[in-house]
Enzyme design. Structure first.
Site, PDB file in Angstrom:
ATOM      1  N   ASN A 212     -36.950  11.085  16.708  1.00  0.00           N
ATOM      2  CA  ASN A 212     -36.804  12.192  17.659  1.00  0.00           C
ATOM      3  C   ASN A 212     -37.853  13.258  17.357  1.00  0.00           C
ATOM      4  O   ASN A 212     -38.671  13.097  16.450  1.00  0.00           O
ATOM      5  CB  ASN A 212     -35.379  12.759  17.594  1.00  0.00           C
ATOM      6  CG  ASN A 212     -35.048  13.254  16.200  1.00  0.00           C
ATOM      7  OD1 ASN A 212     -35.654  14.193  15.718  1.00  0.00           O
ATOM      8  ND2 ASN A 212     -34.096  12.606  15.545  1.00  0.00           N
ATOM      9  N   ASP A 281     -28.510   9.237  15.774  1.00  0.00           N
ATOM     10  CA  ASP A 281     -27.106   8.843  15.842  1.00  0.00           C
ATOM     11  C   ASP A 281     -26.937   7.323  15.743  1.00  0.00           C
ATOM     12  O   ASP A 281     -25.915   6.840  15.277  1.00  0.00           O
ATOM     13  CB  ASP A 281     -26.487   9.347  17.158  1.00  0.00           C
ATOM     14  CG  ASP A 281     -26.331  10.862  17.138  1.00  0.00           C
ATOM     15  OD1 ASP A 281     -25.926  11.384  16.087  1.00  0.00           O
ATOM     16  OD2 ASP A 281     -26.649  11.519  18.158  1.00  0.00           O
ATOM     17  N   LYS A 291     -42.928  -8.281  13.374  1.00  0.00           N
ATOM     18  CA  LYS A 291     -43.245  -7.533  14.599  1.00  0.00           C
ATOM     19  C   LYS A 291     -42.837  -8.350  15.832  1.00  0.00           C
ATOM     20  O   LYS A 291     -43.160  -9.542  15.920  1.00  0.00           O
ATOM     21  CB  LYS A 291     -44.757  -7.243  14.622  1.00  0.00           C
ATOM     22  CG  LYS A 291     -45.139  -6.356  15.775  1.00  0.00           C
ATOM     23  CD  LYS A 291     -46.629  -6.080  15.789  1.00  0.00           C
ATOM     24  CE  LYS A 291     -46.992  -5.313  17.056  1.00  0.00           C
ATOM     25  NZ  LYS A 291     -48.434  -5.285  17.283  1.00  0.00           N
ATOM     26  N   ASP A 310     -22.482   9.681   9.389  1.00  0.00           N
ATOM     27  CA  ASP A 310     -22.693  11.113   9.605  1.00  0.00           C
ATOM     28  C   ASP A 310     -22.788  11.793   8.232  1.00  0.00           C
ATOM     29  O   ASP A 310     -21.794  11.902   7.510  1.00  0.00           O
ATOM     30  CB  ASP A 310     -21.547  11.702  10.432  1.00  0.00           C
ATOM     31  CG  ASP A 310     -21.868  13.112  10.890  1.00  0.00           C
ATOM     32  OD1 ASP A 310     -22.261  13.943  10.044  1.00  0.00           O
ATOM     33  OD2 ASP A 310     -21.744  13.382  12.099  1.00  0.00           O
ATOM     34  N   LYS A 341     -18.588  20.952  17.275  1.00  0.00           N
ATOM     35  CA  LYS A 341     -19.097  20.356  16.013  1.00  0.00           C
ATOM     36  C   LYS A 341     -18.396  20.987  14.812  1.00  0.00           C
ATOM     37  O   LYS A 341     -18.044  20.294  13.857  1.00  0.00           O
ATOM     38  CB  LYS A 341     -20.605  20.575  15.887  1.00  0.00           C
ATOM     39  CG  LYS A 341     -21.432  19.698  16.807  1.00  0.00           C
ATOM     40  CD  LYS A 341     -22.893  19.786  16.410  1.00  0.00           C
ATOM     41  CE  LYS A 341     -23.879  19.502  17.504  1.00  0.00           C
ATOM     42  NZ  LYS A 341     -23.543  18.812  18.694  1.00  0.00           N
ATOM     43  N   LYS A 345     -16.317  18.359  12.615  1.00  0.00           N
ATOM     44  CA  LYS A 345     -16.833  17.981  11.284  1.00  0.00           C
ATOM     45  C   LYS A 345     -16.239  18.829  10.168  1.00  0.00           C
ATOM     46  O   LYS A 345     -16.620  18.687   9.009  1.00  0.00           O
ATOM     47  CB  LYS A 345     -18.366  18.089  11.280  1.00  0.00           C
ATOM     48  CG  LYS A 345     -19.032  17.235  12.361  1.00  0.00           C
ATOM     49  CD  LYS A 345     -20.503  17.016  12.113  1.00  0.00           C
ATOM     50  CE  LYS A 345     -21.127  16.314  13.316  1.00  0.00           C
ATOM     51  NZ  LYS A 345     -22.451  15.765  13.042  1.00  0.00           N
TER      52      LYS A 345
HETATM   53  N1  CTP Z   1     -25.692  15.216  11.285  1.00  0.00           N
HETATM   54  C1  CTP Z   1     -25.658  14.462  10.144  1.00  0.00           C
HETATM   55  N2  CTP Z   1     -25.606  13.103  10.201  1.00  0.00           N
HETATM   56  C2  CTP Z   1     -25.592  12.468  11.398  1.00  0.00           C
HETATM   57  C3  CTP Z   1     -25.627  13.225  12.570  1.00  0.00           C
HETATM   58  C4  CTP Z   1     -25.691  14.593  12.480  1.00  0.00           C
HETATM   59  O1  CTP Z   1     -25.691  15.033   9.036  1.00  0.00           O
HETATM   60  N3  CTP Z   1     -25.537  11.153  11.438  1.00  0.00           N
HETATM   61  C5  CTP Z   1     -25.701  16.678  11.197  1.00  0.00           C
HETATM   62  C6  CTP Z   1     -27.002  17.305  11.624  1.00  0.00           C
HETATM   63  O2  CTP Z   1     -27.869  17.485  10.506  1.00  0.00           O
HETATM   64  C7  CTP Z   1     -26.557  18.617  12.208  1.00  0.00           C
HETATM   65  C8  CTP Z   1     -25.252  18.263  12.862  1.00  0.00           C
HETATM   66  O3  CTP Z   1     -24.742  17.160  12.124  1.00  0.00           O
HETATM   67  O4  CTP Z   1     -26.280  19.568  11.202  1.00  0.00           O
HETATM   68  C9  CTP Z   1     -25.451  17.876  14.297  1.00  0.00           C
HETATM   69  O5  CTP Z   1     -24.296  17.302  14.775  1.00  0.00           O
HETATM   70  P1  CTP Z   1     -24.293  16.151  15.879  1.00  0.00           P
HETATM   71  O6  CTP Z   1     -22.959  16.195  16.521  1.00  0.00           O
HETATM   72  O7  CTP Z   1     -24.707  14.879  15.336  1.00  0.00           O
HETATM   73  O8  CTP Z   1     -25.431  16.623  16.808  1.00  0.00           O
HETATM   74  P2  CTP Z   1     -25.947  15.869  18.014  1.00  0.00           P
HETATM   75  O9  CTP Z   1     -26.345  14.473  17.667  1.00  0.00           O
HETATM   76  O10 CTP Z   1     -26.991  16.737  18.602  1.00  0.00           O
HETATM   77  O11 CTP Z   1     -24.582  15.869  18.794  1.00  0.00           O
HETATM   78  P3  CTP Z   1     -24.182  15.474  20.261  1.00  0.00           P
HETATM   79  O12 CTP Z   1     -24.517  14.052  20.405  1.00  0.00           O
HETATM   80  O13 CTP Z   1     -22.708  15.775  20.195  1.00  0.00           O
HETATM   81  O14 CTP Z   1     -24.953  16.426  21.135  1.00  0.00           O
END
Ligand code: CTP
Length: 402
Positions: A212, A281, A291, A310, A341, A345
């Protein structure tokens, strides 16, 4: 302008790195400081007072016998005005003189005459590696540290004499940053802080992957600000092209699973965990070993995705969890999503921002969301915001009894 309002006495002694002392003067002026250069007789063998006067806009002080001073006490006047004295380069001889408390030339005299409680002395040693390693130099350096001086460096590397080793003066930008850091309030002194930063990269095959647009800048700024505030900082970074902030311990990882594996064993040893990383995610359920080739007539490949662990939620769920802060990059309904969040969390604080307008940029605006409500920090560059956030986190840590 991090040194705005600061008056710095820049001492230059007689070593080849004196030319970098001139560059340092320029850096300090650019950072907003007023700079009073003081040069020893040996320094003037390498560069001229005229150069330093041109760079600082002030005549250079070179002698304690200065009759242009109404009271004829240059050492008192110079040291009373200064917020800090930085000697760069500091030669082996100069450090030896300081260790003995010698006062027979202006620079060492004003170092001894300074009011120690409000005017720090910082030294940037620069010399040949054998000179630095010599027991007398090591003994003298320990002595000046015991007497209250802060020693910056030296670094290792190639030297003017052609040898390679310890004794290189830190670069002017590093010394400028060390001085900026020196003036920051030590609100996290002795605290242990763990930070994740950057994106993660999830391989699809050995050359392609899912990632990303996170640049890591906010997390790196936060690591720098926490270190400046006196914390011991561990930074677990995804793939980014950013230099490690001074004094920060950095662990590089690539994927979410690697980040999870690096963070979890460390988390309980820290009092504060700030997850700024944009962790992917999902990852490919079965990345290809070789490849993936396009072949005429073959269907477009498709990938089954599976969810990544997470990192933040796993840390927050530990029995001896640190104070946990999440970041949320949102495109809409920022506060509602941040609160979601926070609750999902089980975090103490979520720092939210508008993702697309901040990725890769130097400016940002942050909204702090906790169980009680929300508050905006004034917009600013990422380092200014990081310092404001550090001050905020220091208060919250204390209030939470951590
Ligand atoms: N985070 C993490 N590990 C993951 C995903 C997220 O530690 N696998 C942490 C990020 O560093 C950030 C927070 O969680 O501090 C973001 O939360 P998240 O819900 O994952 O954010 P998005 O992916 O942007 O959520 P959404 O899909 O709900 O928009």
């Amino acid at each position: 302008m991090d040194l705005h309002g600061k008056h710095i006495v820049l001492g230059i002694t007689g070593g080849v790195a004196a030319y970098k002392g001139a560059e340092l003067a320029r850096e300090l002026v650019k950072a907003g400081a007023t700079v009073q250069a003081v040069m020893t007789a040996s320094a003037q063998q390498f560069i001229t007072p005229l150069l330093l006067q041109s760079l600082t806009g002030r005549p250079v002080a070179t002698t304690q016998w200065d009759t242009t001073q109404p009271n004829a006490m240059a050492h008192i006047n110079l040291s009373r005005e200064a917020d800090a004295i930085l000697v760069a380069p500091a030669t082996a001889d100069f450090i030896a003189r300081l260790a003995q408390g010698r006062c027979d030339e202006l620079l060492s005299l004003l170092c001894v005459a300074r009011p120690t409680e409000r005017c720090s002395l910082l030294l940037a040693p620069a010399m040949n590696r054998e000179m630095w390693a010599h027991p007398a130099t090591q003994r003298n350096t320990r002595q000046v540290q015991q007497d209250g001086a802060v020693v910056l460096g030296p670094a290792a590397g190639s030297q003017a004499c052609g040898e390679i080793g310890d004794g290189r003066m830190l670069e002017p930008a590093e010394l400028r940053d060390a001085l900026i850091s020196h003036f920051q309030p030590k609100v996290l002194l002795g605290r242990k802080v763990l930070i994740t930063a950057g994106p993660t990269f999830e391989a699809l095959d050995p050359v392609r992957g899912i990632t990303n647009r996170s640049s890591g800048k906010m997390g790196f700024a936060l690591a720098r600000a926490a270190a400046e505030a006196g914390a011991t900082v561990t930074l677990v970074a995804g793939p980014v092209q950013l230099p490690t902030p001074a004094g920060v311990q950095r662990l590089d990882v690539e994927s979410a699973r690697q980040m999870h594996a690096a963070v979890l064993p460390l988390a309980a040893q820290h009092e504060l965990f700030v997850a700024t990383a944009a962790v992917a995610d999902w990852r490919a359920a079965e990345p290809a070993d070789a490849k993936i080739k396009k072949k005429a007539g073959q269907p477009t490949p498709s990938f089954e995705l599976t969810e990544n662990p997470d990192v933040l939620a796993s840390v927050a769920a530990l029995t001896n969890a640190p104070f946990c802060v999440g970041f949320a990059a949102e495109t809409h309904d920022i506060e509602r999503h941040a609160r979601d969040k926070l609750e999902r969390k089980k975090l103490q604080l979520v720092v939210a921002n508008h993702g697309p307008s901040t990725f890769g940029r130097d400016h940002n605006q942050l909204l702090l969301v906790d169980a009680k409500g929300s508050r905006e920090l004034p917009p600013g560059d990422k380092l200014t915001l990081a310092r404001a956030l550090v001050a905020e986190l220091a208060q919250r840590l204390q209030a939470a009894g951590h």
